[in-house]
Design an enzyme around this catalytic site. Structure first.
Site, short mmCIF file in Angstrom:
data_model
loop_
_atom_site.label_atom_id
_atom_site.label_comp_id
_atom_site.label_asym_id
_atom_site.label_seq_id
_atom_site.Cartn_x
_atom_site.Cartn_y
_atom_site.Cartn_z
N CYS A 147 -0.89 8.91 19.27
CA CYS A 147 -1.68 8.74 20.48
C CYS A 147 -1.17 7.50 21.22
O CYS A 147 -1.27 6.39 20.73
CB CYS A 147 -3.14 8.60 20.12
SG CYS A 147 -4.18 8.61 21.57
N HIS A 198 0.81 -1.23 0.00
CA HIS A 198 0.00 0.00 0.00
C HIS A 198 0.84 1.28 0.00
O HIS A 198 0.30 2.38 -0.02
CB HIS A 198 -1.03 0.00 1.15
CG HIS A 198 -0.48 0.20 2.52
ND1 HIS A 198 -0.73 1.33 3.26
CD2 HIS A 198 0.26 -0.59 3.32
CE1 HIS A 198 -0.17 1.22 4.45
NE2 HIS A 198 0.45 0.05 4.51
N1 PLP Z 1 7.80 0.12 8.26
C1 PLP Z 1 7.72 1.39 7.82
C2 PLP Z 1 8.98 2.16 7.61
C3 PLP Z 1 6.48 1.97 7.56
O1 PLP Z 1 6.42 3.23 7.13
C4 PLP Z 1 5.30 1.20 7.78
C5 PLP Z 1 3.98 1.80 7.59
O2 PLP Z 1 3.79 2.98 7.69
C6 PLP Z 1 5.44 -0.12 8.23
C7 PLP Z 1 6.70 -0.62 8.46
C8 PLP Z 1 4.23 -0.98 8.44
O3 PLP Z 1 3.73 -1.44 7.20
P1 PLP Z 1 2.23 -1.96 7.08
O4 PLP Z 1 1.35 -0.76 7.16
O5 PLP Z 1 2.17 -2.62 5.74
O6 PLP Z 1 2.01 -2.93 8.18
#
Ligand code: PLP
Length: 389
Positions: free
Chosen positions: A331, A198
């Site tokens: 939060c 996503h």
């Molecule tokens: N790692 C980083 C650097 C992220 O920016 C994010 C989501 O914002 C994640 C991990 C987590 O990914 P997911 O939303 O697919 O669980």
């Protein structure tokens, strides 16, 4: 009112071309990829064909890719899958995403060896600090590529070289940059790398972990033989089909997207600088574009004459103007806390609480960026005036 979406680091909209290829798998080809009948075989074929396409882009073997429910799960699988409950020391940084940091903290609480590096003032890690910390206790290093709050890029190839030379495994959370450039795990010498669909215009709830062949990794979700017993659970076929298409497009359009993002990024920073005199910090600057993800700009407002800006109010005001951006705060236990990343970078509480993250996307226009700058300017002026009154 036309909404202006500048929160692509949180998530990206689904590309209509991706939706198109997903629809038949939601509507008609609904078989379980483990079933032996024709519908099941159709689903299995789709999953394996997507794995092949993704791995070809990454220049790795299809069997090195484990499909997961996204970046959080991939990060959990990498760390828990290699270290288990008491499998040796972990080294990471306090600027990592919660999906890594929370694991580090719980390992610390249960008495396991964890080294938490403090990032430099730009959010990246220092190679000399890392080198000094790579002791015999460290079995696994987990350091991200782009920081999701400030966009700073860690020097992945250099980190990998240091780890490889010492026989230490290196996991890289590349969730923010997968599909954005030369983030090829094998070429960089990375042992494990997380990605999430996503963040590159694919569906939510799907991603992967690349695992170099020969790494002993135990699955953390038990109960099925899927993904070569490394991740139990029925495969989310439409999501995997969508992710593979989104990744194809990201690779195909990589240069155009990057140039567009860099142009928007420059315009945003220059626009802010032109109208907002000296009252903001740009946590990453255009002069240092090579150490920044092209889509993230984080700015913070330090107190002026002791008067602070309430970051949450700022974001709500931007939202009322139709502009979607993120604050650095989160939060935690019912209270709004400033970002752990900004605090780790050395910002004081008041400035860290007054941070705004703009994250740009391939479909944003220069006019949208200009409107966001104008709105921010107006809102900050109003907030400063009312706090003085
Ligand atoms: N790692 C980083 C650097 C992220 O920016 C994010 C989501 O914002 C994640 C991990 C987590 O990914 P997911 O939303 O697919 O669980």
């Amino acid at each position: 009112m036309n909404r202006i979406y500048l929160d692509h680091a949180a998530t990206t909209p689904l590309d209509p071309r991706v939706l198109e290829v997903m629809l038949p798998y939601l509507r008609d080809h609904y078989g379980n990829a483990s079933s032996v009948h024709a519908l099941g075989r159709k689903a299995r074929y789709a999953v394996e064909e997507c794995r092949e396409r993704i791995s070809a882009h990454l220049e790795v073997a299809p069997g090195d890719i484990i499909f997961t429910s996204g970046g959080t799960e991939a990060n959990n699988l990498a760390i828990k899958g290699v270290l288990g409950d008491n499998g040796g020391g972990l080294l990471t940084s306090s600027a990592e995403h919660e999906a890594v940091l929370t694991q580090a903290k719980s390992r610390m609480t249960s008495g396991e060896s964890v080294c938490l590096l403090t990032p430099e003032s730009n959010g990246g890690i220092s190679l000399s600090q890392l080198e000094a910390a790579l002791t015999q206790d460290v079995h696994l290093v987990s350091l991200m590529h782009a920081n999701n709050e400030v966009g700073t890029l860690n020097p992945v190839a250099e980190i990998a070289k240091m780890c490889n030379a010492r026989g230490i495994l290196y996991h890289c959370d590349a969730v923010q940059t997968s599909g954005q450039g030369d983030v090829w795990p094998a070429k960089l010498g990375v042992d494990m790398m997380s990605a999430s669909s996503h963040k590159f215009y694919g569906p939510k709830g799907v991603g992967w972990l690349y695992v170099r062949p020969g790494i002993a990794l135990t699955g953390v979700i038990e109960g099925g033989s899927q993904e070569r017993r490394r991740r139990g659970g029925t495969e989310n076929v439409p999501a995997i089909v969508g992710m593979a298409k989104a990744f194809d497009l990201a690779i195909e359009e990589q240069e155009i997207r990057r140039a567009h993002l860099l142009m928007l990024r420059r315009r945003l920073i220059e626009g802010l600088e032109a109208i907002m005199d000296d009252c903001f910090y740009v946590l990453n600057t255009p002069e240092r574009a090579e150490i920044c993800a092209p889509h993230i700009v984080n700015i913070a407002f330090p107190p002026v004459n002791g008067e602070t800006i309430d970051g949450e109010m700022l974001i709500l005001n931007m939202d009322m103007q139709g502009i979607c951006v993120a604050s650095g705060s989160a939060c935690t236990s019912g209270a709004i806390e400033p970002s752990h990343v900004l605090l780790a970078m050395g910002l004081d509480q008041a400035t860290a609480s007054a941070a705004v993250r703009f994250s740009l996307g391939k479909d944003n226009t220069p006019e949208e960026v200009d409107r966001a700058v104008d709105s921010l300017h107006t809102i900050i002026k109003r907030m400063r005036k009312s706090s003085v009154a």
